[in-house]
Write a protein that holds these residues in place. Structure first.
Motif, PDB file in Angstrom:
ATOM      1  N   GLY A 454       7.689   1.792 -58.527  1.00 19.96           N
ATOM      2  CA  GLY A 454       7.826   0.679 -58.105  1.00 19.96           C
ATOM      3  C   GLY A 454       8.766  -0.300 -59.040  1.00 19.96           C
ATOM      4  O   GLY A 454       8.764  -1.489 -58.657  1.00 19.96           O
ATOM      5  N   LYS A 455       8.969   0.292 -59.913  1.00 15.19           N
ATOM      6  CA  LYS A 455       9.484  -0.590 -61.059  1.00 15.19           C
ATOM      7  C   LYS A 455      11.134  -0.970 -60.782  1.00 15.19           C
ATOM      8  O   LYS A 455      11.944   0.083 -60.475  1.00 15.19           O
ATOM      9  CB  LYS A 455       9.328  -0.044 -62.594  1.00 15.19           C
ATOM     10  N   LYS A 456      11.564  -1.971 -61.247  1.00 12.63           N
ATOM     11  CA  LYS A 456      12.978  -2.540 -60.742  1.00 12.63           C
ATOM     12  C   LYS A 456      13.587  -2.134 -62.071  1.00 12.63           C
ATOM     13  O   LYS A 456      13.206  -2.833 -63.039  1.00 12.63           O
ATOM     14  CB  LYS A 456      12.879  -3.886 -60.329  1.00 12.63           C
ATOM     15  N   ASP A 457      14.643  -1.464 -62.112  1.00  8.94           N
ATOM     16  CA  ASP A 457      15.444  -1.285 -63.197  1.00  8.94           C
ATOM     17  C   ASP A 457      17.095  -1.247 -62.909  1.00  8.94           C
ATOM     18  O   ASP A 457      17.469  -1.241 -61.747  1.00  8.94           O
ATOM     19  CB  ASP A 457      15.215   0.058 -63.897  1.00  8.94           C
ATOM     20  N   ALA A 458      17.707  -1.254 -63.941  1.00  8.78           N
ATOM     21  CA  ALA A 458      19.238  -1.473 -63.890  1.00  8.78           C
ATOM     22  C   ALA A 458      19.541  -0.178 -63.241  1.00  8.78           C
ATOM     23  O   ALA A 458      18.975   0.924 -63.649  1.00  8.78           O
ATOM     24  CB  ALA A 458      19.844  -1.820 -65.247  1.00  8.78           C
ATOM     25  N   PHE A 459      20.752  -0.263 -62.258  1.00 11.37           N
ATOM     26  CA  PHE A 459      21.077   0.912 -61.674  1.00 11.37           C
ATOM     27  C   PHE A 459      21.899   1.791 -62.694  1.00 11.37           C
ATOM     28  O   PHE A 459      21.862   3.214 -62.862  1.00 11.37           O
ATOM     29  CB  PHE A 459      22.079   0.597 -60.710  1.00 11.37           C
ATOM     30  N   HIS A 460      22.616   1.212 -63.539  1.00  9.98           N
ATOM     31  CA  HIS A 460      23.491   1.873 -64.712  1.00  9.98           C
ATOM     32  C   HIS A 460      22.609   1.527 -65.898  1.00  9.98           C
ATOM     33  O   HIS A 460      22.002   2.318 -66.524  1.00  9.98           O
ATOM     34  CB  HIS A 460      24.904   1.324 -64.969  1.00  9.98           C
ATOM     35  N   HIS A 461      23.008   0.018 -66.498  1.00  9.58           N
ATOM     36  CA  HIS A 461      22.114  -0.133 -67.650  1.00  9.58           C
ATOM     37  C   HIS A 461      22.439  -1.791 -67.679  1.00  9.58           C
ATOM     38  O   HIS A 461      22.875  -2.319 -66.748  1.00  9.58           O
ATOM     39  CB  HIS A 461      22.670   0.252 -68.895  1.00  9.58           C
ATOM     40  N   PRO A 462      21.344  -2.526 -68.425  1.00  8.32           N
ATOM     41  CA  PRO A 462      21.234  -3.901 -68.076  1.00  8.32           C
ATOM     42  C   PRO A 462      22.323  -4.769 -68.520  1.00  8.32           C
ATOM     43  O   PRO A 462      22.408  -5.988 -68.594  1.00  8.32           O
ATOM     44  CB  PRO A 462      19.976  -4.382 -68.649  1.00  8.32           C
ATOM     45  N   PHE A 463      23.838  -4.186 -69.159  1.00 12.55           N
ATOM     46  CA  PHE A 463      24.770  -4.980 -69.618  1.00 12.55           C
ATOM     47  C   PHE A 463      25.940  -5.131 -68.495  1.00 12.55           C
ATOM     48  O   PHE A 463      26.683  -5.657 -68.862  1.00 12.55           O
ATOM     49  CB  PHE A 463      25.365  -4.355 -70.844  1.00 12.55           C
ATOM     50  N   VAL A 464      25.519  -4.496 -67.405  1.00 11.97           N
ATOM     51  CA  VAL A 464      26.743  -4.425 -66.340  1.00 11.97           C
ATOM     52  C   VAL A 464      26.893  -5.909 -65.740  1.00 11.97           C
ATOM     53  O   VAL A 464      25.853  -6.483 -65.438  1.00 11.97           O
ATOM     54  CB  VAL A 464      26.270  -3.556 -65.125  1.00 11.97           C
ATOM     55  N   LEU A 465      27.958  -6.239 -65.548  1.00 13.87           N
ATOM     56  CA  LEU A 465      28.241  -7.696 -64.882  1.00 13.87           C
ATOM     57  C   LEU A 465      27.863  -7.752 -63.554  1.00 13.87           C
ATOM     58  O   LEU A 465      28.339  -6.891 -62.662  1.00 13.87           O
ATOM     59  CB  LEU A 465      29.774  -7.861 -64.708  1.00 13.87           C
ATOM     60  N   PRO A 466      26.812  -8.614 -63.097  1.00 15.76           N
ATOM     61  CA  PRO A 466      26.326  -8.822 -61.569  1.00 15.76           C
ATOM     62  C   PRO A 466      27.143  -9.405 -60.890  1.00 15.76           C
ATOM     63  O   PRO A 466      27.720 -10.450 -61.376  1.00 15.76           O
ATOM     64  CB  PRO A 466      24.882  -9.162 -61.774  1.00 15.76           C
ATOM     65  N   TYR A 467      27.432  -9.245 -59.649  1.00 16.79           N
ATOM     66  CA  TYR A 467      28.007 -10.029 -58.640  1.00 16.79           C
ATOM     67  C   TYR A 467      26.881 -10.331 -57.228  1.00 16.79           C
ATOM     68  O   TYR A 467      26.205  -9.534 -57.014  1.00 16.79           O
ATOM     69  CB  TYR A 467      29.246  -9.737 -58.611  1.00 16.79           C
ATOM     70  N   ASP A 468      27.735 -11.043 -56.427  1.00 16.91           N
ATOM     71  CA  ASP A 468      26.791 -11.172 -55.145  1.00 16.91           C
ATOM     72  C   ASP A 468      25.305 -11.351 -55.254  1.00 16.91           C
ATOM     73  O   ASP A 468      24.499 -10.578 -54.802  1.00 16.91           O
ATOM     74  CB  ASP A 468      26.950  -9.774 -54.261  1.00 16.91           C
ATOM     75  N   ASN A 469      25.248 -12.552 -56.350  1.00 21.22           N
ATOM     76  CA  ASN A 469      23.805 -13.063 -56.577  1.00 21.22           C
ATOM     77  C   ASN A 469      22.869 -11.845 -56.831  1.00 21.22           C
ATOM     78  O   ASN A 469      21.866 -11.693 -56.496  1.00 21.22           O
ATOM     79  CB  ASN A 469      23.253 -13.420 -55.089  1.00 21.22           C
ATOM     80  N   PHE A 470      23.587 -10.980 -58.107  1.00 23.08           N
ATOM     81  CA  PHE A 470      22.827 -10.005 -58.667  1.00 23.08           C
ATOM     82  C   PHE A 470      22.239  -8.972 -57.691  1.00 23.08           C
ATOM     83  O   PHE A 470      21.754  -8.135 -58.001  1.00 23.08           O
ATOM     84  CB  PHE A 470      21.419 -10.428 -59.144  1.00 23.08           C
ATOM     85  N   LYS A 471      22.946  -8.997 -56.468  1.00 23.20           N
ATOM     86  CA  LYS A 471      22.946  -7.510 -55.628  1.00 23.20           C
ATOM     87  C   LYS A 471      23.497  -6.540 -56.165  1.00 23.20           C
ATOM     88  O   LYS A 471      23.100  -5.273 -56.098  1.00 23.20           O
ATOM     89  CB  LYS A 471      23.004  -7.949 -54.081  1.00 23.20           C
ATOM     90  N   LYS A 472      24.841  -6.716 -56.250  1.00 18.57           N
ATOM     91  CA  LYS A 472      25.738  -5.519 -56.740  1.00 18.57           C
ATOM     92  C   LYS A 472      25.958  -5.687 -58.287  1.00 18.57           C
ATOM     93  O   LYS A 472      25.723  -6.750 -58.792  1.00 18.57           O
ATOM     94  CB  LYS A 472      27.121  -5.771 -56.052  1.00 18.57           C
ATOM     95  N   GLY A 473      26.540  -4.504 -58.834  1.00 25.03           N
ATOM     96  CA  GLY A 473      26.883  -4.749 -60.272  1.00 25.03           C
ATOM     97  C   GLY A 473      28.182  -4.250 -60.351  1.00 25.03           C
ATOM     98  O   GLY A 473      28.807  -3.360 -59.286  1.00 25.03           O
TER      99      GLY A 473
END
Ligand code: ASP
Length: 602
Positions: A454-473
Motif C-alpha cells: 500500500g506504499k505510494k512510490d514514484a513510478f520512475h524515480h522521485p526526480f521526474v517533473l510532475p504535471y497535472d497536479n502531481f497525477k502524471k510524470g
C-alpha cells in the motif's frame, strides 16, 4: 610485431608468401605422417600443415616434429611457414581462409594450456557445458566465435553511439562510483570507508543526481557509458552491475530527448546494418498499453489485443463474474481468431493457460468457442442473451474463434491477461523473427501504489517533473520487442517541487534534509530546465544478437546468485580488515553525514 598476419586473414593472393602466425591450437589431427592444425585467434582459423615430404631442403624435420608434439589443445603457439593453395578445399570454412593453408617451416610453443574444461571449437549450442562451468573458465568461453562476436558487436555499438554524441556536442563525463545512494527502486551496494570510520559510500544505482548537477553546472549535454549497481533479489536476467548509456540535456523538452535517442540509434543502425531505422518511433500511452495489451512493456510485433467486457457482466446469471464486477473488478477477453488458431490450440491445451493464469495468481480464466455463430462452452448457459451478443460484438467473434475470458481485480487481471497474450503469441508462432520494433511508452503516472504494502512510490524515480497536479510524470520508457530498454524524463528543477514530491512518497522533512538536502540545495543555484534518459546496454545488445540472457553480452557477468565464478567473488574478508573498517559492531552505527566543516578540517 611478431606475427605477420592474423589467423583470419590469408587468402589466395597471399600464396607463396612467408608468414608468421600466432594463436591457439584449436584442433589437430594426423594423417599418415602429415599433421594438420587449426590455428585460431579472434579473427578466424587457419589450417597449418606439417608435411615432411614437402619441407624446404635443410629443414630440421625431427626438431619440428618434436615441437609439434607439444602443441596440445588450446596451447598458444607461433608458426612460420609458406602460404600455399589448399589441396582439398574444406566444406566447413568459416573464415575465408579456406582457399589456403600454411606449410609449416618452423614452430615454437609459446605457452602450454592445461586440458581445456570444454571444447572451444564451433559447436552446437547443446554441446556447451552448463553455464557455471563457462563462467568459471570465462577466459576460455570467450575464445568461442559466438562470444567473440558478441564482444565485437558490443564494442562497435558503443563506438557508434559515442560517435553520435560527440558529433552533437555532448561531453562524456565520468561520475563517481564511490557515491551517495541514489534511489532507483533497489537496495544500494555499500562500501565502508576506512578513513571515515563508521561511514559508507553507496555504489550508484545510476548517475542520476550527478548528471543533474552537471546540468546545474551548465555542462548542458552529458553522456556516459555508466556502470550502475543495484542490489536486487535475483530477478530474471538482471545483473547486480550493469551498463547504461546515460544521457542528460538542458533547455530541452521531452520530445528533444526522444529525438536525440532516435537519431543516435539511427546512426548506430546505419553503422551496424547499413540500414535506415524507421523514426520517429510510435508512441503508446501507459493506459492504452495496460488496457489493450496488459503490460507496460507490450510486445507490439503482434496484435492479439485485450477487450474490456466488464460492462456486460454487470447483469449476468454467471454468479462469479457478477460478483467480481460488483466488487470493482474487470472482465477482459482475448479473441484467438480462427485465422491464427489453425488448430494449434486444442481443447486439451486450454488447461495449460488456465494453469498459467493460476500460477500468476489470476483466479478466473475460462473460454468459449464460436460455432454456427453461437457461443459454446460449459458456462454459456449462465450468460444472458445480451452477454452473448456483447461478447460477439466486442470481440468481433467469427466461427472457429476461441475466446479466453479473464476476470478479477483490475491491475492483476490486466497483467495476467498480458501474460496469457504473450504465451498465446509464442504458441501460435505470431512473433516475427529478426524484427526490431521500437516504441515509446508515454503519459505515465507520477506515482504508483504498491498493491501489497500500500506504499505510494514514484513510478520512475522521485526526480521526474510532475504535471497535472502531481497525477502524471513527464516520463517515458523506450521499449524494444516487448522489453523495457530504459527510461527517461524531464526533471524537477525547482527545489520546492522537489521537496513536495519527496513528501508525497512519505518522506519527512528531516529525512529529506538528511538524504537529499545537498541535492535540493544544488537545485537552488539556477538549475535549468533539463531532462535525460538511460538505456540498458546489456539488454539492447542481447536483443539485437538474439541472446536469451544478457550474461552472453557481458565479458565477466555474475551468475544468477550474484556470484562471479571466475574470481570467486564475493569473498570473505579477514577479521582484521573487518575491525579496521569498524564492521564488527554495526549496531551503534547511527552516525550522521559529515558536516561541511568536518570535511574541510582535513
Ligand atoms: N536514472 C534513470 C534510470 O536509471 C534514467 C533516467 O531517468 O535518466 O532508470
Amino acid at each position: 610485431m611478431r606475427r605477420t598476419h592474423t589467423c583470419g586473414e590469408l587468402k589466395s593472393s597471399d600464396i607463396g608468401s612467408k608468414v608468421c602466425l600466432e594463436g591457439w591450437v584449436r584442433f589437430s589431427r594426423n594423417h599418415g605422417g602429415v599433421a594438420f592444425i587449426d590455428l585460431a585467434d579472434r579473427y578466424g582459423v587457419t589450417q597449418i600443415v606439417f608435411d615432411p615430404e614437402d619441407l624446404p631442403i635443410g629443414a630440421d624435420t625431427s626438431t619440428l616434429s618434436n615441437t609439434l608434439r607439444t602443441f596440445t589443445r588450446e596451447s598458444v603457439v607461433s608458426v612460420n611457414g609458406i602460404v600455399r593453395k589448399r589441396i582439398a578445399g574444406t566444406e566447413d570454412d568459416r573464415n575465408n581462409t579456406g582457399e589456403i593453408e600454411v606449410l609449416i617451416t618452423s614452430a615454437e610453443l609459446l605457452n602450454k594450456s592445461a586440458i581445456p574444461p570444454f571444447e572451444i571449437g564451433d559447436q552446437k549450442e547443446g554441446a556447451l557445458p552448463n553455464e557455471d562451468v563457462r563462467l568459471e573458465y570465462r577466459y576460455m568461453d570467450l575464445r568461442r566465435t559466438e562470444m567473440i562476436h558478441a564482444m565485437e558487436f558490443r564494442s562497435r555499438f558503443l563506438h557508434l553511439a559515442r560517435q553520435y554524441f560527440e558529433s552533437q556536442r555532448f561531453l562524456e563525463i565520468e561520475t563517481p562510483i564511490l557515491a551517495r545512494g541514489t534511489p532507483e527502486g533497489a537496495r544500494d551496494y555499500i562500501v565502508p570507508s576506512r578513513i571515515n570510520s563508521g561511514r559508507f559510500y553507496a555504489l550508484p544505482q545510476s548517475p542520476q543526481l550527478y548528471k543533474q548537477m552537471l546540468m546545474v553546472a551548465g555542462l548542458d549535454r552529458y553522456y556516459q557509458i555508466a556502470k550502475c549497481f543495484r542490489d536486487e533479489d535475483s530477478r530474471k536476467d538482471r545483473q547486480p552491475e550493469f551498463t547504461q548509456l546515460d544521457v542528460e540535456m538542458s533547455f530541452i523538452d521531452e520530445n528533444d530527448i526522444r529525438s536525440c535517442i532516435e537519431n543516435m540509434l539511427a546512426h548506430v543502425w546505419r553503422g551496424l546494418y547499413n540500414k535506415d531505422l524507421q523514426t520517429p518511433f510510435p508512441k503508446i500511452s501507459y493506459t492504452e498499453a495496460m488496457e489493450k495489451y496488459g503490460s507496460d512493456k507490450p510486445d507490439l510485433r503482434y496484435e492479439l489485443p485485450l477487450e474490456n467486457l466488464t460492462n456486460t457482466f454487470k447483469e449476468t446469471n454467471y454468479g462469479i463474474l457478477k460478483k467480481i464486477v460488483a466488487d470493482g473488478g474487470i472482465v477482459v477477453g482475448i479473441n484467438v481468431s480462427h485465422t491464427i488458431l489453425k488448430e494449434k490450440i486444442g481443447r486439451n491445451d486450454v488447461d495449460r493457460y488456465i494453469d498459467l493464469a493460476k500460477r500468476f495468481g489470476l483466479g478466473g480464466l475460462t473460454w468459449v468457442r464460436i460455432a454456427n455463430e453461437e457461443l459454446e462452452s460449459n458456462i454459456v448457459k449462465y450468460f444472458t442473451p445480451k452477454n452473448k451478443a456483447d461478447i460477439k460484438n466486442i470481440m468481433n467473434a467469427k466461427d472457429g474463434d476461441l475466446i479466453f475470458l479473464m476476470a478479477g481485480p483490475k491491475r492483476k487481471t490486466l497483467e495476467g491477461a498480458g501474460l496469457i497474450r504473450k504465451q498465446l503469441a509464442i504458441d501460435l508462432d505470431l512473433i516475427p523473427k529478426n524484427t526490431f520494433q521500437f516504441h515509446w511508452l508515454v503519459d505515465c503516472p507520477m506515482f504508483e501504489v504498491d498493491p501489497i504494502s500500500g506504499k505510494k512510490d514514484a513510478f520512475h524515480h522521485p526526480f521526474v517533473l510532475p504535471y497535472d497536479n502531481f497525477k502524471k510524470g513527464a516520463c517515458f520508457d523506450i521499449l524494444l520487442n516487448g522489453n523495457e530498454l530504459g527510461s527517461g524524463s524531464m526533471r524537477i528543477n525547482n527545489p520546492e517541487v522537489q521537496v513536495e514530491v519527496l513528501h508525497q512518497i512519505g518522506m519527512s522533512d528531516e529525512e529529506i534534509e538528511k538524504n537529499f538536502g545537498w541535492f535540493i540545495k544544488a537545485l537552488g543555484y539556477g538549475a535549468p530546465p533539463h531532462g535525460g534518459i538511460a538505456i540498458g546496454i546489456d539488454r539492447i545488445i542481447a536483443i539485437l544478437l538474439n541472446k536469451e540472457t544478457i550474461r552472453d553480452t557481458i565479458a565477466f557477468p555474475k551468475n544468477k546468485k550474484a556470484q562471479s565464478l571466475v574470481d570467486k567473488s564475493p569473498s570473505k574478508i579477514d577479521d582484521e580488515r573487518l575491525e579496521e573498517l569498524q564492521l564488527i559492531s554495526l549496531s551503534d552505527n547511527d552516525v550522521d553525514s559529515l558536516t561541511m566543516e568536518e570535511y574541510t578540517e582535513e
